[in-house]
Design a protein around this motif. Structure first.
Motif, PDB file in Angstrom:
ATOM      1  N   VAL A 284      -1.824  27.241  23.475  1.00 56.09           N
ATOM      2  CA  VAL A 284      -1.455  26.941  24.854  1.00 56.09           C
ATOM      3  C   VAL A 284      -0.937  25.510  24.915  1.00 56.09           C
ATOM      4  CG1 VAL A 284      -2.263  26.773  27.235  1.00 56.09           C
ATOM      5  CG2 VAL A 284      -3.233  28.508  25.724  1.00 56.09           C
ATOM      6  N   GLN A 285       0.183  25.318  25.586  1.00 60.99           N
ATOM      7  CA  GLN A 285       0.746  23.987  25.736  1.00 60.99           C
ATOM      8  C   GLN A 285       0.216  23.333  27.008  1.00 60.99           C
ATOM      9  OE1 GLN A 285       2.713  22.458  23.388  1.00 60.99           O
ATOM     10  NE2 GLN A 285       2.244  24.301  22.195  1.00 60.99           N
ATOM     11  N   VAL A 286      -0.306  22.121  26.867  1.00 64.04           N
ATOM     12  CA  VAL A 286      -0.793  21.366  28.023  1.00 64.04           C
ATOM     13  C   VAL A 286       0.391  20.631  28.642  1.00 64.04           C
ATOM     14  CG1 VAL A 286      -2.368  19.563  28.804  1.00 64.04           C
ATOM     15  CG2 VAL A 286      -3.058  21.107  26.954  1.00 64.04           C
ATOM     16  N   PRO A 287       0.655  20.805  29.916  1.00 66.55           N
ATOM     17  CA  PRO A 287       1.803  20.124  30.541  1.00 66.55           C
ATOM     18  C   PRO A 287       1.720  18.611  30.400  1.00 66.55           C
ATOM     19  CG  PRO A 287       0.927  21.827  31.990  1.00 66.55           C
ATOM     20  CD  PRO A 287      -0.043  21.703  30.849  1.00 66.55           C
ATOM     21  N   GLY A 288       2.819  18.003  29.952  1.00 66.81           N
ATOM     22  CA  GLY A 288       2.883  16.557  29.811  1.00 66.81           C
ATOM     23  C   GLY A 288       2.152  15.999  28.615  1.00 66.81           C
ATOM     24  N   HIS A 289       1.675  16.874  27.728  1.00 71.99           N
ATOM     25  CA  HIS A 289       0.873  16.409  26.592  1.00 71.99           C
ATOM     26  C   HIS A 289       1.686  15.506  25.660  1.00 71.99           C
ATOM     27  CE1 HIS A 289      -2.539  16.691  23.794  1.00 71.99           C
ATOM     28  NE2 HIS A 289      -1.638  16.780  22.831  1.00 71.99           N
ATOM     29  N   ASP A 290       2.927  15.874  25.378  1.00 68.03           N
ATOM     30  CA  ASP A 290       3.751  15.090  24.455  1.00 68.03           C
ATOM     31  C   ASP A 290       4.014  13.680  24.982  1.00 68.03           C
ATOM     32  OD1 ASP A 290       3.843  17.234  22.793  1.00 68.03           O
ATOM     33  OD2 ASP A 290       5.792  17.959  23.475  1.00 68.03           O
ATOM     34  N   ARG A 291       4.026  13.515  26.289  1.00 69.57           N
ATOM     35  CA  ARG A 291       4.264  12.194  26.864  1.00 69.57           C
ATOM     36  C   ARG A 291       3.043  11.295  26.753  1.00 69.57           C
ATOM     37  NH1 ARG A 291       3.776   9.275  31.515  1.00 69.57           N
ATOM     38  NH2 ARG A 291       2.439  10.877  32.445  1.00 69.57           N
ATOM     39  N   LEU A 292       1.874  11.901  26.615  1.00 73.33           N
ATOM     40  CA  LEU A 292       0.624  11.137  26.626  1.00 73.33           C
ATOM     41  C   LEU A 292       0.017  10.943  25.240  1.00 73.33           C
ATOM     42  CD1 LEU A 292      -1.090  12.814  29.721  1.00 73.33           C
ATOM     43  CD2 LEU A 292       0.248  10.710  29.679  1.00 73.33           C
ATOM     44  N   VAL A 293       0.256  11.862  24.314  1.00 77.12           N
ATOM     45  CA  VAL A 293      -0.420  11.828  23.003  1.00 77.12           C
ATOM     46  C   VAL A 293       0.613  11.624  21.903  1.00 77.12           C
ATOM     47  CG1 VAL A 293      -1.847  13.109  21.378  1.00 77.12           C
ATOM     48  CG2 VAL A 293      -2.263  13.315  23.843  1.00 77.12           C
ATOM     49  N   ARG A 340      -3.097   7.671  21.915  1.00 77.18           N
ATOM     50  CA  ARG A 340      -2.273   7.748  23.115  1.00 77.18           C
ATOM     51  C   ARG A 340      -0.942   7.021  22.943  1.00 77.18           C
ATOM     52  NH1 ARG A 340      -6.391   5.208  27.186  1.00 77.18           N
ATOM     53  NH2 ARG A 340      -6.982   4.139  25.245  1.00 77.18           N
ATOM     54  N   THR A 341       0.042   7.468  23.699  1.00 75.58           N
ATOM     55  CA  THR A 341       1.348   6.821  23.699  1.00 75.58           C
ATOM     56  C   THR A 341       1.308   5.583  24.583  1.00 75.58           C
ATOM     57  OG1 THR A 341       2.088   8.126  25.595  1.00 75.58           O
ATOM     58  CG2 THR A 341       2.472   9.054  23.395  1.00 75.58           C
ATOM     59  N   PHE A 342       2.412   4.822  24.554  1.00 73.35           N
ATOM     60  CA  PHE A 342       2.500   3.641  25.407  1.00 73.35           C
ATOM     61  C   PHE A 342       2.474   4.040  26.883  1.00 73.35           C
ATOM     62  CE2 PHE A 342       5.096   0.698  27.917  1.00 73.35           C
ATOM     63  CZ  PHE A 342       4.413  -0.488  27.692  1.00 73.35           C
ATOM     64  N   ASP A 343       3.115   5.169  27.208  1.00 75.19           N
ATOM     65  CA  ASP A 343       3.101   5.633  28.598  1.00 75.19           C
ATOM     66  C   ASP A 343       1.687   5.925  29.071  1.00 75.19           C
ATOM     67  OD1 ASP A 343       5.825   5.414  28.772  1.00 75.19           O
ATOM     68  OD2 ASP A 343       6.220   7.543  28.328  1.00 75.19           O
ATOM     69  N   ALA A 344       0.887   6.546  28.213  1.00 79.11           N
ATOM     70  CA  ALA A 344      -0.493   6.845  28.589  1.00 79.11           C
ATOM     71  C   ALA A 344      -1.299   5.568  28.783  1.00 79.11           C
ATOM     72  CB  ALA A 344      -1.146   7.733  27.532  1.00 79.11           C
ATOM     73  N   LEU A 345      -1.083   4.598  27.905  1.00 78.60           N
ATOM     74  CA  LEU A 345      -1.793   3.328  28.045  1.00 78.60           C
ATOM     75  C   LEU A 345      -1.349   2.596  29.305  1.00 78.60           C
ATOM     76  CD1 LEU A 345      -1.608   2.129  24.326  1.00 78.60           C
ATOM     77  CD2 LEU A 345      -3.622   2.992  25.523  1.00 78.60           C
ATOM     78  N   ALA A 346      -0.056   2.628  29.586  1.00 78.75           N
ATOM     79  CA  ALA A 346       0.455   1.944  30.777  1.00 78.75           C
ATOM     80  C   ALA A 346      -0.056   2.585  32.057  1.00 78.75           C
ATOM     81  CB  ALA A 346       1.980   1.950  30.759  1.00 78.75           C
TER      82      ALA A 346
END
Length: 365
Positions: A284-293, A340-346
Motif C-alpha cells: 500500500v502506498q502512503v500518500p506523500g510518503h516520497d516527499r517525507l522519507v 526524513r527529507t528536508f521537506d519533512a524536517l522543514a
C-alpha cells in the motif's frame, strides 16, 4: 499439493534463519493455518518469564519515578539482547536508570563519559608494558561489562564511535590482534542530548541502525516530580535497593525463551510489508510518503520489529505473537530507522507520525 513444505514455512525459524542462517520470509499463498512449532513454551515457562520481568520492574521503580516507557524499552532490549539509544535533555534519570537496570540483574556496570578527546583504546582497552617482566599485558576497557552507559555518545569523534560497532554487533573487541568476548548478557545504553549541537558528531546511519530501540524521554508529570522531591527529602533515593534481583543465569534463560515465542507466517509477512512500506515499496502506498522519507528501514528493522514483538508477547505471558505485539513498540523500533527529507524536517513532520501512517495503511492480518 504436498503439505510438508507448507508446515516448514509456517513454522517460525529459530534464531531468525533457515538452512545456512538465511532468513525465511513467507510469501503470499503460504498456508494461513498456524502450524505449532516443535519447541513450544510451557505454561510454567510463561509464568516464570512474567515473574522475572516483574521483578526487574519492582527494582526499577525503587529508583526511577515514572518513565514507564523507558522501563518498558530497557526490559525489552535486555530480553532481546539488543542495545538502546536514549535521547533527552539532561536530568531525566538516564544514568540512574542504567545503574538500576544493572543492579536489578546482578550485572556489572560501567559508565563512559564521551568527550571529543576520547580514544578508541579508552573504550575497548589496550596493552600495558610490564617493565618487571618485559611483557605486555592486556587491560580490558570499560566496554567489558554487562551494562555499558555511553553518556553523550554524539560528543565523541567518529573514530571512537566506530570502535563501539564491533562490540555492539560482534559481541567482542580486538586488542593487538587478539579477540576478547564481552560478557553475556551485554547491553549498551547510549545517550545523546538533542539540544546542544556545538562540539557534537552526528551518529552515522550504520551505527544508528545497530540500536534495537531508540527511546525519547520527556519531562515528568508534576505529581511525579513531587514524588522525586519527596524521595530525596526522606532519603529513599540513597537507601540500598531490595535484594530481590535476578541472576545473570536467569537473564540468559529469559533471552533464550524469546527465541521460542512462535511467530506465524502471516505475522512475519505483516512485518515485512510494514518495513517495505517505510521504503515506499510496500503493498500500500502512503500518500506523500516520497516527499517525507528519504530512506526507510533496513532488513535489520524487520528483524528488530519481530524480535521486539516476541519479547512483548513473552512479557505478557503469551507463547505467540499477535499484531498488537508488533504495534506495541513501533515508535521505539522505527523512529531512528526512518530518514526524513528536508521537506519533512522543514515542516516539522515527526518520525512517529510517519510510522503511524505506515501502520495505519498496511492491512492487519
Amino acid at each position: 499439493m504436498d503439505p510438508r513444505p507448507r508446515a516448514r514455512h509456517a513454522r517460525a525459524p529459530r534464531h531468525g534463519g533457515g538452512r545456512g542462517g538465511a532468513p525465511l520470509v513467507a510469501g503470499r499463498g503460504v498456508a494461513s493455518r498456524p502450524v505449532p512449532p516443535r519447541d513450544t513454551l510451557t505454561s510454567r515457562d510463561l509464568h516464570r518469564a512474567v515473574a522475572l520481568t516483574e521483578r526487574i520492574g519492582r527494582v526499577f521503580d525503587q529508583r526511577v519515578v515514572g518513565q514507564a516507557g523507558l522501563r518498558t524499552s530497557l526490559v525489552t532490549a535486555l530480553m532481546c539482547g539488543g542495545h538502546i539509544l536514549l535521547e533527552s535533555v539532561p536530568g531525566l534519570a538516564k544514568t540512574t536508570a542504567a545503574q538500576t537496570l544493572a543492579h536489578a540483574v546482578s550485572g556489572s556496570f560501567h559508565r563512559i563519559q564521551c568527550t571529543p578527546d576520547l580514544m578508541p583504546s579508552d573504550i575497548v582497552g589496550t596493552q600495558v608494558f610490564n617493565y618487571g617482566t618485559s611483557t605486555f599485558t592486556t587491560q580490558l576497557g570499560p566496554v567489558h561489562a554487562n551494562v555499558v552507559l555511553l553518556d553523550e555518545i554524539n560528543r565523541s569523534s567518529a573514530k571512537t564511535q566506530s570502535a563501539m560497532l564491533e562490540a555492539m554487533q560482534e559481541k567482542q573487541t580486538t586488542i593487538a590482534g587478539e579477540l576478547h568476548p564481552v560478557p553475556t548478557p551485554f547491553m549498551v545504553l547510549a545517550t545523546q542530548n538533542p539540544i546542544e549541537e556545538e562540539g557534537t558528531h552526528v551518529l552515522p546511519e550504520a551505527q544508528m541502525d545497530r540500536f534495537l530501540l531508540k527511546e525519547v524521554l520527556d519531562y515528568p508529570e508534576p505529581a511525579e516530580e513531587v514524588e522525586i522531591l519527596d524521595r530525596i527529602s526522606d532519603g529513599r533515593m540513597t537507601r540500598p535497593l531490595d535484594a530481590d534481583r535476578l541472576t545473570l543465569d536467569e537473564v540468559r534463560w529469559l533471552q533464550a525463551r524469546v527465541d521460542e515465542v512462535y511467530v506465524d507466517a502471516s505475522i512475519r509477512r505483516y512485518v515485512v510489508d510494514l518495513v517495505a512500506t517505510t521504503r515506499g515499496r510496500g503493498p500500500v502506498q502512503v500518500p506523500g510518503h516520497d516527499r517525507l522519507v528519504r530512506m526507510g528501514a533496513s532488513p535489520r528493522g524487520s528483524i528488530a520489529l519481530m524480535r521486539v514483538a516476541q519479547a512483548v508477547a513473552l512479557r505478557d505471558g503469551r507463547s505467540h505473537v499477535t499484531p498488537d505485539d508488533v504495534r506495541a513498540l513501533r515508535h521505539a523500533v522505527l523512529r531512528h530507522r526512518v530518514v526524513r527529507t528536508f521537506d519533512a524536517l522543514a515542516d516539522d513532520v515527526t518520525p512517529e507520525s510517519i510510522v503511524d501512517a505506515v501502520f495505519d495503511a498496511v492491512p492487519v492480518p
